[in-house]
Every structure is written in C-alpha cells, then in structure tokens.
Design an enzyme around this catalytic site. Structure first.
Site, mmCIF file in Angstrom:
data_model
loop_
_atom_site.group_PDB
_atom_site.id
_atom_site.type_symbol
_atom_site.label_atom_id
_atom_site.label_comp_id
_atom_site.label_asym_id
_atom_site.label_seq_id
_atom_site.Cartn_x
_atom_site.Cartn_y
_atom_site.Cartn_z
ATOM 1 C CE LYS B 46 -4.168 -1.858 0.495
ATOM 2 N NZ LYS B 46 -5.338 -1.276 -0.351
ATOM 3 C CB SER B 293 -1.163 -8.200 -1.540
ATOM 4 O OG SER B 293 -1.173 -9.094 -0.469
#
Lengths: 306, 306
Positions: B46, B293
């Site tokens: 992110k 991720s």
C-alpha cells in the site's frame, strides 16, 4: 597470513550475481536497518561463500564434484550451489541428523552420507581422495570469506553513512568478509560481532588478543545452533585486523528478538540470525545495520517466540 | 474512463524510489518466484500507491494534510507516507478497531479519529472540508493504481520471460496497476487475479462482464481480511482490459499457504497475501510469480498455521 581484500570481495560479487539474492536493506525503525540473509535460496548467507568458492575452481576440478561436512546451512548451500553448476555434491552428516534436514539436502540433488559424528571429517577426506572431489569448508577459506563479504558491499551501497554493522559470529567467516569490505570502503564504520553469552569464545579471544578455546559441550548450550563453531586462525586474523568489538547476548534476549522480527519485520529468523537484533535492542545506537544471517528453524521453536 | 498507462507507472516508480523498498524476486522452487511486498515499511504494498498519490499533490495542497478512512494496511501506509513528507495525516477508523492497530497508526505520528463504522466516510469528508486536506483513497484513484503498478515493472525487470503473475484481488487497485504494467511490456504474460472463494465477487464479475455486487456480510466471512472490499468502476475497467482470469481458493488452502511460506520461504505473510501461493499450489504452472501483498496478521493466527 594473507587477509581477504576488497578486490577479492568485488570479484566475488560479480561471480555470485544471479546465484545469491541481492537482499534489500529494510528499515526497521529510526535507528536500525535489517539485512535479511534469511531470504537467500537456502535460507542463509552461506550460499554467497559456497558459490564463490565453487566458481573459483577450474571447470575440470569442479566437474569432479564437491564435498562438505555439515548438517546445517552450509550443507544446504553447497548442495544448492552444486545443483546450479550441475556438478555432484556429497554431504557428510552425523547419523543423528534429523530426517527433515537430510531430506532438504537430498531435495537439492546432493548425495548424503551419514556417519557417526566423530567420523565426519575423516569420511569427508576419504571422499575427496576417492573421487578427486573438492572440499568446500564452511568458513576457513579465503574464497568463502570473500563471498560472505559481498554483504558488506551491499550494505554500504544502500546506506553509505552507516555508523555500525552488527554481525553474528561463529566460525567467523561471515564477520571476516563483512569487516574486510566495510573497513576498506568506510573505515569509520564500526563492525561489531555478536555471540550468545553461552558461546562467547570469540568475544573472549578478541579481548585476550589470541584464540581462547571453549569446550564444544559449552558452546553447544545455546539455542543459537548456528553459532556453536569456533574461529580458525584465518578468521581470527581478520577479526583482529578489522573488528571493533564483539558483544554477547543472553538466551532470553535471543528468543525475544526472534519474536520481534516476526511481529514487526515479518521475517522468520533463526536464533543465530537474530542475535544482532538482540544486541541492538539491549543497547540501541544510531544508523545501525543488523545482519540477519539465516531463517532455518524448527516451526515449533519459532511458534514459542511469537 | 481513462486507464492508467505504462508512462504513469514509470513516473510513479521514479517518485516512490527511496520511500518504498525495491523488493527482490525470490525463487521459491523450479516454477515459482515470490514478490514479497510484506517487506515494505508498513508491511504491505500500500505504501507504493499512497506515496505516489501524495507525491502528485502540489506542495501547498499536501501541506494541508491528508485523510484516509481504513483500519488496515492502507491507513498505515498513508500515515507513514505523511511522516516522510512531513505533513499531517488524519486516519478515521471504526470505534471497534483493535487498540494495537490504533497504536501502530499513532506511532507514525498520525491523528486517529474513532467513529462508529457507518460514519467513517462522512467523517472523513468533513475533515477534508474543514481542513482543506486531501482524501487518499485505498484503490479508486489513478495515482494509487499507478503506484501499485510499479510492482509489475519490477517483476518484469527481474524475470523478463515470466509466464504468469498471480495477484490478490480486493478493491482491485493492486491488480489494476500490475496488469497495466505487465500487459504493456509483455502482452504474452498472463495476469491472474486470486480471491478467496468466500469473497469471490470480482471473479464472478469478470466472468459476467459487469460488476456483480456481493453483500458485505458475505465478503466478511473470509480469514483474508484484506480481501473483503469490492472493485470500483475504475478498477473493474482495468481488470476487463488487462486481466486474463480470476481464480478462487478455499480458506483451508489459504491457511496452508501461510504455513508453507513461513516454513519454506521464511516469510510472515498474512492470509490476504498468501492467496496467490495457495492458487499456485493448487495448480502449479511454469515461470509463475506470486505477489505476496502483505504481512500484517495476528501472531496467534500466524502460530496456528505453522
């Protein structure tokens, strides 16, 4: 005794490219950066030295194969590097080696020879004689030291003004190479070894100015099973020339560091690899890099420290 | 609707240099490579999108601060990026957010505003209006998508002949960016999304050719708490243009992948990050890259899967 030079290490860096991971330097907090060698293919820095030593052999010699005696990360590294070169590897392990470690070695295509602990060295020497194979030692060799030193090059490339580099000490190949690189390029950067209190022979030796031997049974008490070896004359000479200090950490501090690294850095690091972070947490200093040497540990031991 | 282009992504790569880690590509076995975004400063990819979006603001606008509503990895990323820019950040979280997550956000110097779940969006909009701050959305923005796409550039730089890239799908910002990069540079490389079966709305949407909405309560059933969002029109357009397929994995497969990654890759990966490896283990294919991720999960949940 000739010490490994920065040009040996630069040459090693060219050789190992593609075989070893160019590990990133990870920022942990405002003071500490991590060098996660646990991310290497075999889960430890050992691939750097093993691959460099094998790359230095002539093709003819290498084709006759390599031998290592070790049940730990070095054995995996030699087996893996031999696979990359497409040459045979024989790993001599004590007959007490856990099945899971034997299978890991077999999975790299190596032959595994199990013998009683006391016969390991002799059996390896026989294999070398019988097959014309080359012994790849875990630390007592300039090419192995030069390979490990590539970590120092990478640290300085990523953090040129690093104030201190913390490095685990066992046989001393890792810190010999890292210190040779760091002191050649940045003499003001401190290189500090870290040992378990229970295997603090190198710390004592450095203070005494000559090699102090601890009984193997004493060194075997620590949970940091990768830090139970002792320096050789060659690695001790490197430490005397280049290492500023060696500090020790308790078993409790080591376990705590394993947990901190899992929770806050999302890394699985074995006790031997976490000693550097344990040392930093005990006495934090600015612009410090902790080398995390490996990540192979029993899942149950790991879970206990989460 | 304009899709993010390869030059948007290349520009993002220049901007995020130094803020995001240039993660290595780790060889897992003969077929699979891992892209460990769990090693980013906040433990997730992110930071790439959040930092790029903030870098795109004019200095004046950025100085008035940023706002995000999220209790997860995106909130941490916005807080962390704001600290790097030296600008204020306000994170609006549900009043049910665990204390540990609130403290992680506070530790980056952000202000945390706790409100009832249903008021999050409205409160964030108020803060934007009151302070002249800028909302940084978690995925529904071209600059955020372009930032995530830098992962695709890095994968192709490290493994130019990659056959398939597996990417987790939630709101779709990550796969939109990665797919835009990969298809621009290597049209023959397959880009495959992965979702939990219990939150398989994007897979169903792609097959249907239009957005199919699942109730939030259904999507909330999966252990993969980072994959409970649903695509926006913008991200769905990217998927329709660039994504070859979206596959789903069971909860059991996800848990197994978390354990495999810890034991064999020495990485702490959260369930949302491990879905790609779960998909690969279920149906292995050659020259595959799995994007991991993130790595933020409860240590107790983690320990259960070791």
């Amino acid at each position: 005794m000739g010490l490994v030079t920065i040009s040996d290490i630069r040459a090693a860096a060219d050789r190992i490219q593609g075989a070893a991971v160019r590990t990133p330097l990870l920022r942990f907090d405002d003071r500490l950066w991590l060098k996660p060698e646990s991310l290497q293919p075999v889960g430890a820095f050992k691939i750097r030295g093993a691959y460099n030593a094998m790359a230095r052999l002539t093709e003819d010699v290498r084709a006759r194969g390599v031998v290592a005696y070790s049940s730990g990360n070095h054995a995996q590294a030699v087996a893996y590097a031999a696979k990359l070169f497409g040459v045979p590897a024989v790993i001599v392990v004590p007959d007490t080696t856990p099945r899971v470690k034997v299978e890991a070695t077999l999975s790299h295509g190596a032959e595994v020879v199990q013998v009683p602990m006391a016969q390991r060295e002799a059996r390896a020497a026989e294999l070398v004689a019988e097959r014309g194979a080359t012994l790849i030692p875990p630390f007592d060799h300039p090419d192995v030291i030069a390979g490990q030193g590539t970590i120092g090059l990478e640290v300085l490339a990523d953090l040129p003004d690093v104030a201190a580099v913390l490095v685990p000490v066992s046989g001393g190949g890792l810190i010999s190479g890292v210190a040779a690189a760091v002191k050649a390029l940045s003499p003001g950067t401190r290189v500090i070894g870290v040992e378990p209190e229970l295997a603090g022979d190198a710390a004592e030796s450095l203070r005494a100015g000559s090699l102090v031997r601890w009984p193997a049974a004493d060194r075997a008490r620590t949970i940091a099973d990768g830090l139970r070896a002792e320096p050789s004359e060659l690695t001790f000479e490197h430490m005397r020339a280049h290492v500023d200090d060696i500090v020790t950490v308790s078993e409790e501090q080591i376990g705590e560091a394993v947990g901190v690294l899992a929770r806050r850095a999302r890394l699985v690091v074995e006790p031997s690899g976490a000693v550097t972070v344990a040392a930093h947490l005990a006495r934090p200093a600015e612009r410090t890099v902790a080398v995390l040497s490996g990540g192979n540990l029993d899942p149950e031991v790991f879970a206990r420290h989460l």
